[in-house]
Design a protein around this motif. Structure first.
Motif, PDB file in Angstrom:
ATOM      1  N   ASP A   1      -9.963  42.780   8.235  1.00  0.00           N
ATOM      2  CA  ASP A   1      -9.864  44.175   7.785  1.00  0.00           C
ATOM      3  C   ASP A   1     -10.489  44.338   6.397  1.00  0.00           C
ATOM      4  O   ASP A   1     -11.145  45.340   6.107  1.00  0.00           O
ATOM      5  CB  ASP A   1      -8.415  44.698   7.819  1.00  0.00           C
ATOM      6  N   GLY A   2     -10.339  43.304   5.552  1.00  0.00           N
ATOM      7  CA  GLY A   2     -10.980  43.365   4.236  1.00  0.00           C
ATOM      8  C   GLY A   2     -12.495  43.391   4.382  1.00  0.00           C
ATOM      9  O   GLY A   2     -13.207  44.049   3.611  1.00  0.00           O
TER      10      GLY A   2
ATOM     11  N   ASN B   1      -8.951  42.287  12.785  1.00  0.00           N
ATOM     12  CA  ASN B   1      -7.683  41.619  12.511  1.00  0.00           C
ATOM     13  C   ASN B   1      -7.038  42.292  11.293  1.00  0.00           C
ATOM     14  O   ASN B   1      -7.340  41.953  10.158  1.00  0.00           O
ATOM     15  CB  ASN B   1      -8.005  40.135  12.256  1.00  0.00           C
TER      16      ASN B   1
ATOM     17  N   ASN C   1      -4.509  42.328   9.151  1.00  0.00           N
ATOM     18  CA  ASN C   1      -3.332  41.692   8.542  1.00  0.00           C
ATOM     19  C   ASN C   1      -3.015  42.357   7.196  1.00  0.00           C
ATOM     20  O   ASN C   1      -2.153  41.895   6.461  1.00  0.00           O
ATOM     21  CB  ASN C   1      -3.532  40.181   8.406  1.00  0.00           C
TER      22      ASN C   1
ATOM     23  N   GLN D   1      -4.290  42.313   4.501  1.00  0.00           N
ATOM     24  CA  GLN D   1      -4.592  41.577   3.273  1.00  0.00           C
ATOM     25  C   GLN D   1      -6.018  41.069   3.280  1.00  0.00           C
ATOM     26  O   GLN D   1      -6.591  40.806   4.333  1.00  0.00           O
ATOM     27  CB  GLN D   1      -3.672  40.360   3.156  1.00  0.00           C
ATOM     28  N   ARG D   2      -6.533  40.929   2.085  1.00  0.00           N
ATOM     29  CA  ARG D   2      -7.814  40.221   1.928  1.00  0.00           C
ATOM     30  C   ARG D   2      -7.533  39.013   1.061  1.00  0.00           C
ATOM     31  O   ARG D   2      -6.486  38.388   1.237  1.00  0.00           O
ATOM     32  CB  ARG D   2      -8.882  41.162   1.394  1.00  0.00           C
TER      33      ARG D   2
ATOM     34  N   VAL E   1      -5.432  45.059   1.420  1.00  0.00           N
ATOM     35  CA  VAL E   1      -6.712  45.758   1.609  1.00  0.00           C
ATOM     36  C   VAL E   1      -6.576  47.210   1.132  1.00  0.00           C
ATOM     37  O   VAL E   1      -7.431  47.737   0.440  1.00  0.00           O
ATOM     38  CB  VAL E   1      -7.141  45.701   3.095  1.00  0.00           C
TER      39      VAL E   1
END
Ligand code: TPP
Ligand code: MG
Length: 815
Positions: A235-236, A263, A265, A267-268, A273
């Motif tokens: 996603d990042g 995906n 989640n 987070q990056r 994110v």
């Protein structure tokens, strides 16, 4: 029937009336089906719009799964055995990174990306990704690069990679070989197909790959199949401009052979994110707006009963209003925290979960960790027609790492686990490893005849073999193509042409060739006219999946803008990055499809290596073949254009790319020698190299190739003696070097007296051209030669377009 008291109050609406509306809608849905219900809503919306009461625009749907539980169908696999296989892969992936970092703590590697992606990958490997066989070309799968330990760990269970290889993760030069950090076809040519770790490249490559597959089908070069292109992204990663930069192309081209899995989640690397927003909703709006089919897989099956009880949408509303930062917090907090923060905002929500213990609340799964939800989403994606699909799957970064990483901001860089953490992980996933072995963190592969291995192998066999797996299946070309290039070796007979025009002449010849004609893929980012290529519009057509639905404005001219379903030119519009990914798809088709397509991508040299170098590196990593042509190169005479035609550095940027053969020719015969030899090396001898050739806009007479067997060799090596000094008396000796744009200056300097005005200088012109031509066995001047190779023979009326380099020169100024 819904209990009236549970319907949320909407200010200004009588609850009884609200209740009746909901019941009516439920009845339509139940009795007439989903399509009718949607039509009803559309009709109501249109009516409201007409009466000035239209709803506010929203590109979003509620924060729930797109596929409701009752329509998700049956999961066809053995869920328990698949869970065990996945657990073993999780363990081996983790062991690989932990062990490597014990040997050398600078080795690095990633645990938490795969930990979040495991179910997304495994459902694909067990049920969807089809291998390449004799009968079927197979699916193309771009796997999220940082999840590579999971892909290696699976290949270990499949028996494709030894424990020794896993041991040497990121240490490929160890005696028994090792594994590259990320997907890297150059380092692991039998395994990886697509390099994906420079983030943002694979989404764009996937889109153009899917489009190229259609191009090959529409041109009759490969049979039509239902093969899919899958791209797994973080996603990042979607913040990279390349990631979403071409999504409208995918929908415009109706690429229903393309599936993105993002995906989510949340987070990056450094943190969330979109801590203060919702990445899933943001992506949904972008993709829906672009015309994609969007499938959200946010909540696991444990949530289904809750949503069932949520008749008035209170829970859906609550989940929709929480920002991602809060969502992430829920992952690391207790069940009690979740009860208080998610459900505690409304007594009716609290009532919904009153029978669910804290621990069960804490472990409510995300959609991307539930194989049934993931399977349903993938199935809907492969069955969907008419547009590309994106699946937005909610997961937890570092899933299973517990206190040591799950959902935490540091998780991306987690590479070491202490014994206690390893014990917890081992127990959570039921890995048969004793406590006293934990310190060693051994890899674990069950016996060959175990159910796990048998199942895994059977699934892959059923799906046509292992993925990823790279195999070159194309047959080498046979002809030597001498005849195509011969005319260009003999000079232009004093006629002034540019090297660009010479190249276009060669391209035209190649397009007519019985062996390579149909394999040539000309690619231009809206510069065909600048390069004098417009005659090719008519000769081979511009590819358009829809043919030409309109009468072109210039239809009455000879060189009209001809689009065709079987058109050969990829006229990409103003996107060098997109064009380059077309180049990559065409330049790797010898492996992907077993077809020797030969891409020629011509562009302004300033917008190539400088602007899209990362894609050019990816092409090198992928063992791509083909020709990049940097047009208007070398500090051209188009100075009024500012820096866009002042390329003096692209060759410097080409230098470090090991498989890129860069040439800066000044004469047509040099280009002819280079291209002919390039085709031989790449497509006959199978060398994994590609070419960068700069071509210029200045027009001057092209000399014939000097005689002597060493010249051809010298051109290919990069240097040869063009002319000896005419000053025989001088005691001093000078070697004057030159290439490309500066070569004619160098030739002036090599004269006994330097010429006064360069623009009229003729010193670059050959002496005794006719003689040289005869020595080379070419037709002597005077005898009528077919001039078509230099400029297309055209009927009267189009003369102004014929003036080779000069026409080009003026066109350039007019841009
Ligand atoms: C172009 C580029 N920039 C930066 C990185 C370094 N990097 C590697 S992984 C990562 C974070 C990835 O986050 P996300 O895309 O959300 O994937 P996740 O690991 O969360 O699944 C970063 C910044 C990279 N690989 N490529
Ligand atoms: Mg992420």
């Amino acid at each position: 029937m819904t209990d009236n008291s549970s319907v949320a109050r909407v200010p200004g609406i009588d609850p009884q009336e609200m209740q009746e509306w909901i019941e009516s809608f439920d009845a339509v849905l139940r009795e007439e089906g989903q399509e009718a219900a949607t039509l009803l809503l559309d009709r109501l919306r249109a009516r409201a719009q007409l009466l000035g009461a239209g709803p506010a625009f929203t590109a979003n749907t509620p924060y729930v799964n797109t596929i409701p539980a009752e329509r998700q169908g049956v999961f066809p696999g053995d869920q328990e055995i698949e869970r065990r296989i996945k657990s073993l892969i999780r363990w081996n992936a983790l062991a690989m990174v932990v062990r490597a970092n014990r040997v050398d703590h600078s080795i690095g590697g990633h645990i938490s990306t795969y930990a979040s992606a495991a179910t997304l990958f495994e459902v694909g490997f067990n049920h969807f990704f089809r291998g390449r066989t004799q009968e079927f070309e197979g699916d193309t799968v771009y796997l999220q690069g940082h999840a590579s330990p999971g892909v290696y760990a699976r290949a270990f269970l499949e028996g494709r990679l030894s424990a020794k290889k896993l041991e040497n993760f990121r240490r490929e030069l160890r005696p028994d070989g090792g594994l590259s950090s990320y997907p890297h076809p150059w380092l692991m040519p039998d395994f990886w197909e697509y390099p994906t770790v420079s983030m943002g490249l694979s989404p764009l490559m996937a889109i153009y790959q899917a489009r190229f597959n259609r191009y090959l089908e529409d041109r009759g070069i490969k049979p039509k199949t239902n093969a899919k292109v899958w791209a797994f992204l973080g996603d990042g990663e979607t913040d990279e401009p390349e990631s979403l930069g071409a999504i409208t192309l995918a929908s415009r081209e109706n690429l229903d052979n393309l599936i993105f899995v993002i995906n989510c989640n949340l987070q990056r690397l450094d943190g969330p994110v979109r801590g203060n927003g919702k990445i899933v909703q943001e992506l949904e709006a972008a993709f829906r707006g672009a015309g994609w089919n969007v499938i959200k897989a946010l909540w696991g099956s444990d949530w289904d009963p809750l949503f069932e009880r949520d008749v008035d949408g209170l829970l859906v509303k609550r989940l929709g209003e929480m920002v991602d930062g809060e969502m992430q917090k829920l992952v690391v907090e207790s069940g009690a925290y979740l009860r208080q923060h998610v459900f505690g905002t409304d007594p009716r929500l609290l009532k919904m979960v009153k029978d669910i213990p804290d621990e069960a609340l804490r472990t409510l799964r995300q959609g991307g960790h539930d194989p049934r939800k993931v399977y349903a989403a993938y199935k809907a994606a492969v069955e969907h027609t008419g547009s590309p699909t994106v699946i937005l799957a909610r997961t937890i970064k570092g899933y299973g790492l517990g206190e040591s990483g799950e959902g935490r901001n540091i998780t991306h860089q987690q590479k070491k686990l202490n014994e206690e953490e390893l014990r917890e992980f081992r127990s959570r996933f039921g890995i048969p490893i004793n406590d006293d072995q934990l310190a060693d963190t051994p890899f674990y592969r069950p016996p060959e005849d175990s159910r796990e291995i048998q199942y895994l192998r059977a699934r892959r066999q059923e799906l046509g073999g292992y993925v990823p797996s790279r195999k070159v299946r194309s047959k080498p070309l046979v002809a030597d193509h001498d005849a195509l290039f011969r005319e260009f070796l003999t000079g232009s007979d004093g006629r002034e042409v540019s090297t660009t025009m010479a190249f276009v002449g060669m391209l035209r010849q190649m397009l007519r060739d019985p062996e390579i004609g149909k394999l040539v893929v000309p690619i231009v980012p809206d510069e065909a006219r600048t390069f004098g290529m417009e005659s090719l519009f008519r000769q081979v057509g511009i590819y358009s999946s829809r043919g030409q639905l309109y009468e072109p404005v210039d239809v009455h001219t000879l060189l009209y803008y001809k689009e065709a379903k079987d058109g050969q030119i990829l006229e990409e519009g103003i996107t060098e990055a997109g064009s380059m990914t077309s180049f990559i798809a065409a330049g790797s088709a010898y492996a992907t499809h077993g077809i020797n397509t030969i891409p020629f991508f011509i562009y302004y040299s300033m917008f190539g290596l400088q602007r899209i170098s990362d894609f050019i590196w990816a092409a090198a990593d992928m063992r791509c073949r083909g020709f990049l042509l940097g047009g208007t190169a070398g500090r051209t005479t188009l100075a009024g254009e500012g820096l866009q035609h002042q390329d003096g550095n692209s060759h410097i940027l080409a230098l470090p790319i090991p498989t890129l053969w860069a040439y800066d020719p000044a004469f047509a015969y040099e280009i002819a020698v280079i291209i002919q030899d390039g085709i031989r090396r790449m497509y006959k001898d199978g060398e994994n190299i590609f070419y960068y050739i700069t071509v210029m806009n200045e027009a001057y007479a092209m000399p014939p190739m000097p005689p002597g067997p060493e010249i051809r060799d010298g051109i290919l090596k990069g240097m040869y003696k063009y002319r000896a000094s005419q000053n025989k008396k001088s005691k001093l000796r000078a070697q004057i070097f030159g290439s490309g744009a500066i070569l004619r200056e160098a030739l002036c300097f090599s004269m006994p007296r330097r010429c006064a005005g360069r623009s009229h200088c003729r010193h670059g012109l050959p002496e005794g051209a006719a003689q040289s031509r005869q020595q080379m066995g070419a037709a002597p001047s005077g005898r009528s030669r077919d001039r078509r190779v230099w400029t297309e023979r055209r009927p009267r009326g189009a003369a102004q377009l014929l003036r080779g380099g000069r026409a080009l020169h003026h066109a350039g100024h007019a841009l």
